[in-house]
Design an enzyme around this catalytic site. Structure first.
Site, PDB file in Angstrom:
ATOM      1  CG  HIS A 313     -48.681  19.426  49.497  1.00  0.00           C
ATOM      2  ND1 HIS A 313     -49.012  18.795  49.421  1.00  0.00           N
ATOM      3  CD2 HIS A 313     -47.789  20.493  48.816  1.00  0.00           C
ATOM      4  CE1 HIS A 313     -49.768  19.058  47.776  1.00  0.00           C
ATOM      5  NE2 HIS A 313     -49.092  20.016  47.891  1.00  0.00           N
ATOM      6  CG  ASP A 371     -46.982  26.126  46.149  1.00  0.00           C
ATOM      7  OD1 ASP A 371     -47.523  26.819  44.773  1.00  0.00           O
ATOM      8  OD2 ASP A 371     -47.617  25.327  47.088  1.00  0.00           O
TER       9      ASP A 371
END
Length: 437
Positions: A313, A371
């Site tokens: 991320h 996600d």
């Protein structure tokens, strides 16, 4: 860093060319890195700072969300995201983000009633949908319909009126599930389902999305709880691209509906809101657990353009604190739906195991993020991939409107106006057409 006589911290910048020294104040937040206040830098030195993507620039002061990417921390108004996801509800988190504290029992009941009473949209607004092609992307519909809300709700567009700001916030949070469900219904050619005041926020969305007038639709409590958690985990995430877009649009004095539509447009970008859809496509392309060694080799090969989606991320350099909650929810949903041997989940679990143990992934801190799991959950629940980013926008609306409200109420906020490092042509004379070689 030095201190002034009154105890304030400062840093001194020295221009090696001229020898000129300029002292800048250092500002300290309640937690997290301190910042150098450079608001007077240009006036004092004639220099701007250069920071593409604003990755080293604090664009505002905020008390809503705090992220420590190195430690894997995400706090909303001081509350850890995993505690909120496990113990709270999405409307309660909405109240928290908007007001700064968790609601009392009475406040919670009142807020639920407000959201229920604002959940319907103006009947004429439904006609907007028929203007779109049947195969229009739901995010295109969301941009248009949300932007059009200001044409219907004139009594909540005065940004200087705190009462109207509150009404606009409530309307956006309450109506977004209805607008999103209608976008889905339009794409599949089914009639719109009106919201029901006897259902919770998440239950209502599932009912409006998957219910039909033909027969009663019973909301599965496991699925509605999973939906509620997904909303909570996506409610706000500090100054990301779409939130910054909302703040920038709002800094000009634009009405809140237009600002949220701008945020939706920004979220639509594949580098921002489309990550969970990309994860699902990647898992489908891998196809089976047997191909994972090949895929991992490609991911490690710096000369291969292949990327493992859902790992790492931009902010988190540790395990995404939302991912663990989403992982548990994923198992609960698949078990409830009787999906015991889901190939995509098998692939995902094996990839996760490798990412948490393989020295390459550990060293680069490429941990699974939120996600990684959310796409599998949404697919199992029956959502097409085109709706994934719509659900993200639905959940993030409360974060956007909370950040917008905070910006409007900030006495030092001003219209956004980034500067640039100009590298184009200097002034040159205009040459008439007949004289150009």
């Amino acid at each position: 860093m030095t201190q002034t006589e009154d105890g304030n911290d400062t840093v001194t910048l020295i221009d090696n060319k001229t020898g000129k020294q300029v002292t800048m104040p250092v500002l300290h937040g309640s937690v997290g890195p301190s910042v150098i206040d450079i608001r007077k830098l240009y006036a004092a030195t004639g220099y701007f700072t250069y920071d593409p993507g604003f990755t080293s620039t604090g664009s505002c002061e905020s008390a809503i969300t705090y992220i420590d990417g190195d430690e894997g921390v995400l706090l909303h108004r001081g509350y850890a995201i995993d505690e909120l996801a496990k113990n709270s509800t999405f409307p309660e988190v909405c109240f928290l983000l908007l007001n700064g504290h968790l609601p009392t029992a009475a406040e919670s009941t009142e807020f639920d009633v407000i959201l229920r009473r604002h959940s319907m949209v103006h009947e004429q607004l439904t006609k907007f949908y028929s203007g779109f092609r049947r195969d229009a992307h739901p995010m295109a519909i969301m941009c248009g319909v949300v932007g059009a809300l200001s044409a219907f709700y004139h009594d909540s567009t005065d940004i200087e009126d705190p009462v109207e700001r509150k009404i606009a916030a409530h309307r956006l949070i309450a109506k977004m599930p209805t607008i999103a469900a209608m976008a889905y219904k339009y794409s599949v050619g089914q009639p719109f389902m009106y919201p029901r005041n006897d259902l919770t926020y998440a239950e209502n969305f599932l009912y409006m999305t998957f219910g039909t007038p033909c027969e009663p639709y019973k909301v599965n409590p496991i699925l509605s709880k999973a939906m509620d958690k997904i909303f909570i985990l996506h409610a706000d995430h500090e100054q990301n691209a779409s939130t910054s877009t909302v703040r920038l649009a709002g800094s000009s004095g634009a009405n809140p509906f237009a600002c949220i539509a701008a945020g939706i447009a920004s979220l639509w970008g594949p580098a921002h809101g489309g990550a969970n859809e990309a994860v699902l496509k990647m898992l489908e392309e891998i196809g089976s657990v047997d191909r994972i060694p090949e895929i991992v080799r490609r991911a490690k090969d710096k000369n291969d353009n292949f990327r493992l989606m859902g790992f790492g991320h931009r902010v988190y350099k540790n395990y995404d604190p939302r991912a663990q909650v989403m992982r548990e929810t994923c198992h609960e949903v698949l078990a409830e739906l009787g999906i015991k041997n889901e190939p995509l989940l098998d692939i995902a679990m094996e990839l996760e195991k490798i990412a948490l143990s393989d020295p390459y992934f550990v060293e680069k801190k490429l941990y699974p993020n939120v996600d990684f799991y959310s796409g599998i959950i949404l697919k199992a629940m029956g959502f097409p991939t085109s709706m994934f980013t719509v659900l993200f926008a639905l959940a993030r609306t409360v974060g956007w409107i909370s950040q917008w409200k905070e910006m409007i109420e900030d006495p030092v906020q001003k219209i956004g106006r980034p500067r640039q490092l100009f590298t184009g042509e200097n002034k040159r004379p205009f040459v008439p057409l007949n004289e150009r070689g």
